[in-house]
Motif scaffolding. Structure first.
Motif, PDB file in Angstrom:
ATOM      1  N   LEU A 117     -24.866  20.036  19.031  1.00 43.53           N
ATOM      2  CA  LEU A 117     -25.016  19.846  20.473  1.00 43.53           C
ATOM      3  C   LEU A 117     -26.478  19.640  20.884  1.00 43.53           C
ATOM      4  CD1 LEU A 117     -23.511  19.643  23.111  1.00 43.53           C
ATOM      5  CD2 LEU A 117     -23.742  22.108  23.393  1.00 43.53           C
TER       6      LEU A 117
ATOM      7  N   LEU B 167     -27.646  16.159  20.028  1.00 38.14           N
ATOM      8  CA  LEU B 167     -27.101  15.140  20.929  1.00 38.14           C
ATOM      9  C   LEU B 167     -27.866  15.122  22.243  1.00 38.14           C
ATOM     10  CD1 LEU B 167     -23.258  15.611  20.381  1.00 38.14           C
ATOM     11  CD2 LEU B 167     -24.621  13.634  19.700  1.00 38.14           C
TER      12      LEU B 167
ATOM     13  N   ALA C 131     -30.055  12.099  23.769  1.00 40.79           N
ATOM     14  CA  ALA C 131     -29.727  11.572  25.098  1.00 40.79           C
ATOM     15  C   ALA C 131     -30.952  11.595  26.009  1.00 40.79           C
ATOM     16  CB  ALA C 131     -28.594  12.379  25.716  1.00 40.79           C
TER      17      ALA C 131
ATOM     18  N   SER D 187     -15.842  16.668  15.882  1.00 44.17           N
ATOM     19  CA  SER D 187     -16.995  16.698  14.988  1.00 44.17           C
ATOM     20  C   SER D 187     -17.021  15.473  14.081  1.00 44.17           C
ATOM     21  CB  SER D 187     -16.989  17.971  14.156  1.00 44.17           C
ATOM     22  OG  SER D 187     -16.029  17.875  13.130  1.00 44.17           O
TER      23      SER D 187
ATOM     24  N   VAL E 256     -19.007  13.088  16.002  1.00 44.79           N
ATOM     25  CA  VAL E 256     -20.387  13.501  16.250  1.00 44.79           C
ATOM     26  C   VAL E 256     -21.242  13.358  14.989  1.00 44.79           C
ATOM     27  CG1 VAL E 256     -21.848  15.484  16.797  1.00 44.79           C
ATOM     28  CG2 VAL E 256     -19.773  15.070  18.109  1.00 44.79           C
ATOM     29  N   LEU E 257     -20.740  13.841  13.879  1.00 42.16           N
ATOM     30  CA  LEU E 257     -21.568  13.882  12.676  1.00 42.16           C
ATOM     31  C   LEU E 257     -21.968  12.486  12.176  1.00 42.16           C
ATOM     32  CD1 LEU E 257     -19.986  16.932  10.821  1.00 42.16           C
ATOM     33  CD2 LEU E 257     -21.815  16.847  12.500  1.00 42.16           C
TER      34      LEU E 257
ATOM     35  N   PHE F  65     -22.353   9.901  13.948  1.00 44.39           N
ATOM     36  CA  PHE F  65     -23.329   9.388  14.915  1.00 44.39           C
ATOM     37  C   PHE F  65     -24.721   9.957  14.625  1.00 44.39           C
ATOM     38  CE2 PHE F  65     -25.647  10.108  18.898  1.00 44.39           C
ATOM     39  CZ  PHE F  65     -25.852   8.806  19.281  1.00 44.39           C
ATOM     40  N   LEU F  66     -24.779  11.254  14.395  1.00 45.38           N
ATOM     41  CA  LEU F  66     -26.074  11.882  14.110  1.00 45.38           C
ATOM     42  C   LEU F  66     -26.661  11.340  12.804  1.00 45.38           C
ATOM     43  CD1 LEU F  66     -25.460  15.623  15.123  1.00 45.38           C
ATOM     44  CD2 LEU F  66     -26.851  13.927  16.305  1.00 45.38           C
TER      45      LEU F  66
ATOM     46  N   ALA G 112     -28.490   6.469  23.267  1.00 43.53           N
ATOM     47  CA  ALA G 112     -28.702   7.588  24.209  1.00 43.53           C
ATOM     48  C   ALA G 112     -27.459   7.824  25.058  1.00 43.53           C
ATOM     49  CB  ALA G 112     -29.899   7.284  25.104  1.00 43.53           C
TER      50      ALA G 112
ATOM     51  N   ALA H 196     -24.863   9.393  22.911  1.00 39.13           N
ATOM     52  CA  ALA H 196     -25.204  10.807  22.668  1.00 39.13           C
ATOM     53  C   ALA H 196     -24.826  11.653  23.876  1.00 39.13           C
ATOM     54  CB  ALA H 196     -26.698  10.940  22.382  1.00 39.13           C
ATOM     55  N   ARG H 197     -25.061  11.090  25.071  1.00 40.32           N
ATOM     56  CA  ARG H 197     -24.726  11.823  26.293  1.00 40.32           C
ATOM     57  C   ARG H 197     -23.210  12.020  26.389  1.00 40.32           C
ATOM     58  NH1 ARG H 197     -27.273   8.630  29.442  1.00 40.32           N
ATOM     59  NH2 ARG H 197     -29.263   9.607  29.043  1.00 40.32           N
TER      60      ARG H 197
ATOM     61  N   LEU I  37     -21.054  11.974  23.949  1.00 40.95           N
ATOM     62  CA  LEU I  37     -20.584  12.928  22.923  1.00 40.95           C
ATOM     63  C   LEU I  37     -20.980  14.358  23.277  1.00 40.95           C
ATOM     64  CD1 LEU I  37     -21.274  10.954  19.623  1.00 40.95           C
ATOM     65  CD2 LEU I  37     -19.047  11.603  20.529  1.00 40.95           C
ATOM     66  N   ALA I  38     -22.150  14.525  23.832  1.00 51.15           N
ATOM     67  CA  ALA I  38     -22.590  15.874  24.212  1.00 51.15           C
ATOM     68  C   ALA I  38     -21.678  16.450  25.288  1.00 51.15           C
ATOM     69  CB  ALA I  38     -24.035  15.838  24.697  1.00 51.15           C
TER      70      ALA I  38
ATOM     71  N   LEU J 230     -18.350  17.176  23.717  1.00 54.00           N
ATOM     72  CA  LEU J 230     -18.456  18.352  22.848  1.00 54.00           C
ATOM     73  C   LEU J 230     -18.579  19.630  23.670  1.00 54.00           C
ATOM     74  CD1 LEU J 230     -18.626  19.344  19.971  1.00 54.00           C
ATOM     75  CD2 LEU J 230     -21.078  18.914  19.983  1.00 54.00           C
ATOM     76  N   ARG J 231     -19.358  19.548  24.725  1.00 53.92           N
ATOM     77  CA  ARG J 231     -19.516  20.727  25.589  1.00 53.92           C
ATOM     78  C   ARG J 231     -18.173  21.120  26.209  1.00 53.92           C
ATOM     79  NH1 ARG J 231     -24.315  22.710  27.829  1.00 53.92           N
ATOM     80  NH2 ARG J 231     -25.501  20.810  27.551  1.00 53.92           N
TER      81      ARG J 231
ATOM     82  N   ALA K  43     -15.226  20.436  25.024  1.00 60.40           N
ATOM     83  CA  ALA K  43     -14.346  20.955  23.971  1.00 60.40           C
ATOM     84  C   ALA K  43     -14.739  22.367  23.587  1.00 60.40           C
ATOM     85  CB  ALA K  43     -14.405  20.041  22.752  1.00 60.40           C
ATOM     86  N   LEU K  44     -16.045  22.598  23.524  1.00 60.11           N
ATOM     87  CA  LEU K  44     -16.510  23.937  23.155  1.00 60.11           C
ATOM     88  C   LEU K  44     -16.100  24.952  24.207  1.00 60.11           C
ATOM     89  CD1 LEU K  44     -20.132  23.238  21.829  1.00 60.11           C
ATOM     90  CD2 LEU K  44     -18.022  23.428  20.547  1.00 60.11           C
ATOM     91  N   ARG K  45     -16.279  24.548  25.476  1.00 61.38           N
ATOM     92  CA  ARG K  45     -15.937  25.492  26.550  1.00 61.38           C
ATOM     93  C   ARG K  45     -14.428  25.774  26.560  1.00 61.38           C
ATOM     94  NH1 ARG K  45     -17.849  23.180  31.646  1.00 61.38           N
ATOM     95  NH2 ARG K  45     -19.739  22.978  30.420  1.00 61.38           N
TER      96      ARG K  45
END
Lengths: 455, 380
Positions: free
Chosen positions: A233, A236, A240, B224, B227-228, B230-231, B245, B248-249, B251-252, B255-256, B258-260
């Protein structure tokens, strides 16, 4: 905890319980009858019988014989002793009837208390086997033999005393018959009700198993969340916010570092693999922290060059003490160092070797996240990490004098504190306490039990 | 966990307790019938018809209280209820004694002591062995005293102690049987549960491995996989593009979220999604405060059993589970089921409610329109 009993065990279990119940009642009946007889021996009055003391003594001996047979059956429940008890009980019923119903007795018929007590005991003898049918069979035999013996005794004395309309001396013993009826109802009902409840019982048992699996599954989901949060996270967000342009070498290095830890492996599998290692007894567990530390060492072996003298001494001591495995907190300190944070390590980091590897892994990951929080939010370039070993708990404090924050006002989207720190430690049975005030700094106290194994 | 001293079959094997309820009813009816029959049998000995009627009434009420108290809807059976039943039945014994005072020729045809004993026997699945033994002993002492009082007018010549013993055994023999039953069932059930739990712990490593592999299919894990790579691509690239960018936004954010969602979910969400997927019955959970996580293991099992049963054979077309905000130290969970193709009987649900009661979830079943609603309350 598992609820209830599975169906295949419930029948036998309840059967044994009902048999023991019968044994107890039979024992009480026989002991009470013997006590009554003993009282008559002492007192000298025995239901109007001639030679009362001798008669009462004979009654006492007869009851003692039946009690002995019953006790043997309770101790060694087998078919032979069941038959012996039935024969002895029948004989006692015959002899007692002869004795108690002789001319001059106060009892008008065989339906009396002194004959009822041993007869009830004979019905409740609880023979070999625990099934309802066999139990009812033994009880019916007990009642039948007792009643037949009583009838025979009366008929041998005076055939006229047997009046089938119930007007004579022989009258079926109502209490013994009631005991048989109650037992038959209970045993029959038990079998029927168990069968009808069987499916739901199985459902309850399966639900217990399913609940356990759901909890484990959720546990792994949380582990996955923590691992992804720590690794992906922040990168990312960095990508961004960086916008278009060349990639900062530090960002590239950080991404490489974290991907090296998770590509080709799975966050959830790691832990399971450790447990599998344990099972085969190889004794060469390599927790994720180990791999992580190895990766960190691959780039820059732990020299603690950026640590203070205290921390370097501590780390050096740790390395000297243990020839194998990474130094405790090495990875967390290395990550912080890489982010430009100076870490002052105090206390006894080697104490971390005393706890279960899985638990240590969780603790080190939580410390690493605390240090990353300092890097991101505290606005300072140094932090204190203190390890406090105790008898039952191991405590690590992470203290910074940075920006601080309002603990009560942490927004719900701050996943790091909830999952990567608190979630990890609480999963290991530990606790997390956070003290912070804006402008003053933050102290995070992580405590985990020393005893037991990690999950 | 409490030991066998204070535990009852109803607590350790709730379905066994439910199955035994009709026997309490049979015991109550049998005891009352016996009281009426024996009163008629020794009617010539009765001095006080009013006392005789009162004796029958008290025994009948004692049986009724025992029966009603043992009903699944009133679980768990408490010590106070046992005390009330014994007290009423002993009242019946005393009233019977008064009704025949001075004219009781035989104790053998007295129903008072036996009523106390038989009611204790019927309540064996609902009481601990200690409670049964104590109640039996106290009851035996009381009726033994009545037996001493009956020694004078009795036609059989025997020491007064014999009459006391005879009365006492009518209470104590059934009480001893009840106590032995209760102790045996509880100890065997607990022993089995200990063995099962030990085996479950031994197998936990293998179970965790299997579950860990299946978790790879979970929502976070799937994400993931985007995400992986991409990174990895960013790591090897020379520059970050605008598209990178933006990606990334995206995915972030994903991901956020999904995490929450993962953090806020509980075992109940896992149950709901697996039930929906496997049985085709939509299960919706409203639990903003993640209150399901605070339920004990056995409470979770009771709710899981109900949900699985409702979804099984399409008894319910849709299920909703809602957690209300705790008030006055009490939490509420409402399970609402819209009837499906299968039979959805309230009586069957009552069994689950009774099981839930045994683990501290007080449940009530009601109908709202065509829906069936089960509300559980428990201490927060």
């Amino acid at each position: 905890m598992t609820l209830g009993l599975p169906e295949h065990l419930a029948g036998a279990s309840l059967g044994r319980a009902l048999t023991r119940a019968g044994h107890s009642a039979a024992a009480v009946c026989l002991l009470a009858a013997m006590a009554i007889a003993a009282a008559s021996v002492v007192d000298g009055r025995a239901w109007g019988l001639p030679e009362p003391r001798a008669s009462a003594m004979l009654v006492l001996l007869l009851l003692a014989a039946q009690a002995a047979a019953q006790a043997a059956l309770m101790r060694w429940p087998n078919v032979t002793l069941t038959v012996v008890t039935l024969v002895v009980g029948g004989g006692v019923a015959f002899a007692l009837t002869e004795l108690i119903m002789q001319p001059g007795s106060d009892f008008e018929s065989t339906n009396n208390a002194m004959l009822a007590l041993p007869r009830v005991a004979l019905v409740l003898l609880g023979g070999a086997g625990f099934g309802s049918r066999i139990a009812i069979t033994w009880a019916a035999l007990g009642w039948g033999i007792g009643e037949a013996a009583t009838l025979l005794a009366v008929a041998l004395n005076d055939a006229a005393a047997v009046d089938w309309s119930g007007a004579g001396v022989w009258v079926p013993n109502v209490t013994a018959a009631a005991a048989l009826v109650i037992m038959t109802i209970v045993r029959t009902f038990d079998g029927i009700s168990r069968r009808s409840a069987a499916r739901q019982e199985a459902g309850l048992y399966r639900a217990t198993q399913q609940t356990r699996e759901l909890a484990i599954r959720h546990d792994y989901e949380l582990r996955a969340i923590a691992r992804l949060h720590d690794t992906a996270l922040s990168h990312l967000i960095a990508v961004a916010t960086a916008g278009s342009g060349p990639i900062a070498e530090r960002l590239r290095s950080d991404i490489r570092h974290d991907l090296a830890l998770i590509v080709g492996r799975d966050w959830a599998i790691d832990h399971a693999d450790h447990e599998a290692d344990d099972e085969v007894g190889q004794g060469t567990r390599r927790p994720a922290s180990s791999a992580r530390a190895d990766a960190a060492r691959g780039r820059s072996p732990l020299a603690a060059s950026t640590l203070t003298a205290t921390a370097a001494d501590a780390a050096g001591t740790v390395d000297a003490e243990a020839d194998t495995g990474p130094a405790p907190l090495a990875d967390a300190i290395d990550v912080a160092r890489h982010a430009g944070l100076e870490v002052h390590l105090s206390g006894d980091p080697s104490a971390l070797r005393r706890i279960d590897p899985a638990r240590r892994e969780a603790l080190e990951a939580a410390v690493a996240q605390c240090l990353m929080n300092v890097v991101r939010h505290a606005g300072v370039d140094e932090v204190e990490v203190a390890v406090g070993p105790g008898d039952s708990e191991l405590t690590v404090a992470v203290v910074d004098g940075g920006a601080g924050f309002d603990v009560a006002g942490v927004p719900p989207d701050r996943i790091g504190l909830r999952t990567s720190i608190r979630g990890r430690i609480e999963q290991e049975g530990g606790t997390v306490q956070v003290w912070s005030r804006p402008g003053v700094g933050t102290t995070v106290l992580l405590s985990v039990p020393v005893e037991g194994v990690g999950r | 966990m409490r030991g066998t001293i204070r535990m009852t079959q109803q607590e350790v094997d709730p379905l066994g307790g439910i199955a035994a309820v009709p026997l309490v009813g049979a015991g109550a009816i049998g005891t009352t019938t016996m009281a009426i029959a024996l009163t008629w049998w020794h009617r010539e000995e009765i001095n006080s018809p009013a006392a005789a009627i009162l004796a029958i009434a008290l025994v009948a009420v004692a049986g009724l209280v025992a029966w009603v108290s043992a009903l699944p809807a009133r679980a768990p059976f408490t010590l106070e209820r046992l005390g009330l039943v014994v007290l009423l039945a002993l009242g019946g014994a005393v009233a019977e004694y008064v009704s025949t005072i001075g004219r009781d020729r035989y104790l053998y045809d007295d129903f008072g002591p036996l009523s106390v004993g038989l009611l204790l026997l019927a309540l064996a699945p609902f009481c601990s062995w200690v409670a049964l033994l104590v109640a039996g002993t106290l009851g035996a002492v009381v009726v033994a005293i009545l037996g001493l009082g009956s020694a004078g007018p009795a036609v059989t010549a025997a020491p007064a102690l014999s009459f006391a013993l005879l009365n006492a055994v009518a209470v104590f023999a059934p009480a001893a049987a009840a106590a032995a039953y209760s102790a045996s069932v509880v100890s065997e059930t607990l022993a089995w549960q200990r063995r099962t739990n030990a085996v479950a712990l031994e197998n936990e490593a293998a179970l965790r491995t299997g579950i860990a592999r299946s978790v790879q299919q979970g929502r976070v894990s799937v994400l993931s996989r985007e995400v992986l790579p991409f990174l990895a691509q960013v790591m090897t690239a020379d520059r970050i593009s605008v598209a990178d960018a933006d990606r990334a936004r995206e995915l972030a954010d994903a991901l956020r979220r999904a995490l929450r969602a993962g953090i806020e979910s509980t075992w109940l969400d896992e149950l709901a999604s697996s039930t929906t997927a496997m049985r085709g019955v939509p299960v919706t959970v409203h639990d903003e405060a993640a209150a399901a996580a605070r339920l004990r293991v056995e409470q979770r099992a009771a709710i899981t059993a109900l949900i699985v049963w409702l979804a099984d054979e399409r008894r319910a077309a849709a299920i909703t589970i809602a957690f209300a905000t705790p008030t006055k130290g009490e939490s509420r969970i409402t399970v609402t089921a819209r009837p499906g193709a299968g039979a959805l009987g309230r009586r069957d649900i009552d069994r689950f409610v009774a099981v839930a009661r045994a683990v501290g979830l007080r449940g009530e079943v009601s109908s709202t329109g065509e829906n069936i609603r089960v509300e559980f309350r428990h201490d927060a």
